[in-house]
Design an enzyme around this catalytic site. Structure first.
Site, PDB file in Angstrom:
ATOM      1  N   HIS A 242       0.472  -1.461  -0.002  1.00 57.80           N
ATOM      2  CA  HIS A 242       0.225  -0.076  -0.057  1.00 57.80           C
ATOM      3  C   HIS A 242       0.853   1.480   0.402  1.00 57.80           C
ATOM      4  O   HIS A 242       0.741   1.677  -0.896  1.00 57.80           O
ATOM      5  CB  HIS A 242      -1.270  -0.277   1.259  1.00 57.80           C
TER       6      HIS A 242
HETATM    7  O1  RIB Z   1      -4.742  -0.167   4.768  1.00 57.52           O
HETATM    8  C1  RIB Z   1      -3.929  -0.565   4.438  1.00 57.52           C
HETATM    9  C2  RIB Z   1      -3.553   0.775   5.387  1.00 57.52           C
HETATM   10  O2  RIB Z   1      -3.687   0.916   6.849  1.00 57.52           O
HETATM   11  C3  RIB Z   1      -1.864   0.582   5.427  1.00 57.52           C
HETATM   12  O3  RIB Z   1      -0.917   2.193   5.320  1.00 57.52           O
HETATM   13  C4  RIB Z   1      -0.884  -0.249   6.044  1.00 57.52           C
HETATM   14  O4  RIB Z   1       0.382   0.235   6.455  1.00 57.52           O
HETATM   15  C5  RIB Z   1      -2.060   0.186   7.200  1.00 57.52           C
HETATM   16  O5  RIB Z   1      -1.749   1.758   8.097  1.00 57.52           O
END
Ligand code: RIB
Ligand code: CA
Length: 312
Positions: A242
């Protein structure tokens, strides 16, 4: 001239890769500081983990700050089930020796934005938006001084990963997200719609492991660990990386495509609290307030990651 950024983060293995990518790209990015927030794991651990990552990159000079330890109005929700007890499970690295800055992360955000020319600093939040919203509430004068906010959060076609309707970063602190999305600041949003296309695979993990130095093997161990959860849940090829999507956009925006649309945050829905209500089809006359990304050139994204991580 590198772009001045502040990374606001809740490490988290994917946050760690995002921080490493930024530190490996000094021609494009100058990291003014890293502010930590409670999210994946409590604040004490996110502030520890951010320093572990900086030391792994050989950057003890980076200033790391602890920010807010809970959302604006709700109890903290964490994600040890994804990131492990420490938030950086997968490899054991030494406890950090570099100090945590004494100043509160929110005060650092305010002070830095006031000290730099308006528009010259970009904020890169990759966790819940508590610190950013608190800074905006405490010092409204900084809002127009923020050049851009490039954040990981939300979803439209991919809907939710922590509830059927909400993505984790927005869900943990929807009131904070609402403040940020209503702020009028130029927003670039990396939602699950994009990050679920930035999937780790065996080949990609092995490519990390084969990188020279110790950063590659560490990233391979983190992504190995991080993957186990998502594979079980989504049955997907691997876990989505992500947070590095934000930094990759700053370095090479052409890797991504999206739309400038209206995105509002649900804060009262019985089933939909934390949802990013993205007007992707422009069916309302609500004013566009965010560039909401929809696609990524995945192979080139991982090529960039490998090329840059090999530098550390
Ligand atoms: O949903 C994904 C996000 O949530 C990313 O930033 C991961 O690190 C968690 O913080
Ligand atoms: Ca994160």
């Amino acid at each position: 001239m590198p772009r001045k950024i502040i990374i606001d983060t809740d490490p988290g293995q994917d946050d760690a890769v995002a921080i490493l990518l930024a530190l490996a790209s000094p021609d494009e990015l100058e990291v003014l500081g890293i502010t930590c927030v409670a999210g994946n794991v409590p604040l004490g651990l996110t502030a520890r983990n951010a320093r572990i990552v900086c030391e792994l990159a050989g950057r003890r000079d980076i200033k790391v700050y602890a920010g807010c330890d809970r959302p604006l109005r709700r109890p903290l929700v964490t994600a040890e089930y994804v990131h492990g007890k420490t938030g950086l499970d997968g490899i054991t690295l030494p406890e950090p020796e570099m100090p945590l800055q004494a100043q509160h992360g929110v005060d650092f955000l305010i002070e830095t934005l006031r000290a730099h020319p308006p528009g010259s600093v970009t904020l890169v939040p990759i966790g819940p938006l508590t610190n950013i919203a608190t800074a905006m509430q405490r010092a409204p004068d900084i809002i127009t001084r923020i050049g851009q906010i490039v954040l990981m959060g939300g979803a439209y076609f991919q809907v939710g990963n922590v509830t059927p309707a909400a993505e984790f970063n927005i869900y943990v602190d929807p009131e904070a997200a609402d403040i940020v999305f209503r702020s009028g600041v130029d927003l670039v949003v990396m939602p699950l719609d994009v990050t679920h296309k930035a999937l780790i695979s065996r080949t990609r993990v092995e490519a990390f492991r084969a990188l020279p130095g110790k950063v590659g093997p560490a990233v391979a161990s983190w992504t190995d660990f991080f993957e186990r959860f998502d594979k079980e849940k989504y049955g997907s090829e691997g876990a989505p990386l992500h947070d590095p999507c934000t930094i990759a956009w700053l370095i090479r925006p052409a890797l991504f495509t999206g739309r400038h649309i209206n995105v509002e945050i649900e804060t009262e829905g019985r089933l939909t609290t934390g949802m990013t209500v993205a007007d992707w089809w422009r069916v309302t006359d609500r004013k566009p307030n965010a560039t909401f990304m929809g696609d990524i050139d995945t192979d080139d994204f991982f090529a960039l990651l490998n090329e840059r991580l090999a530098r550390l």
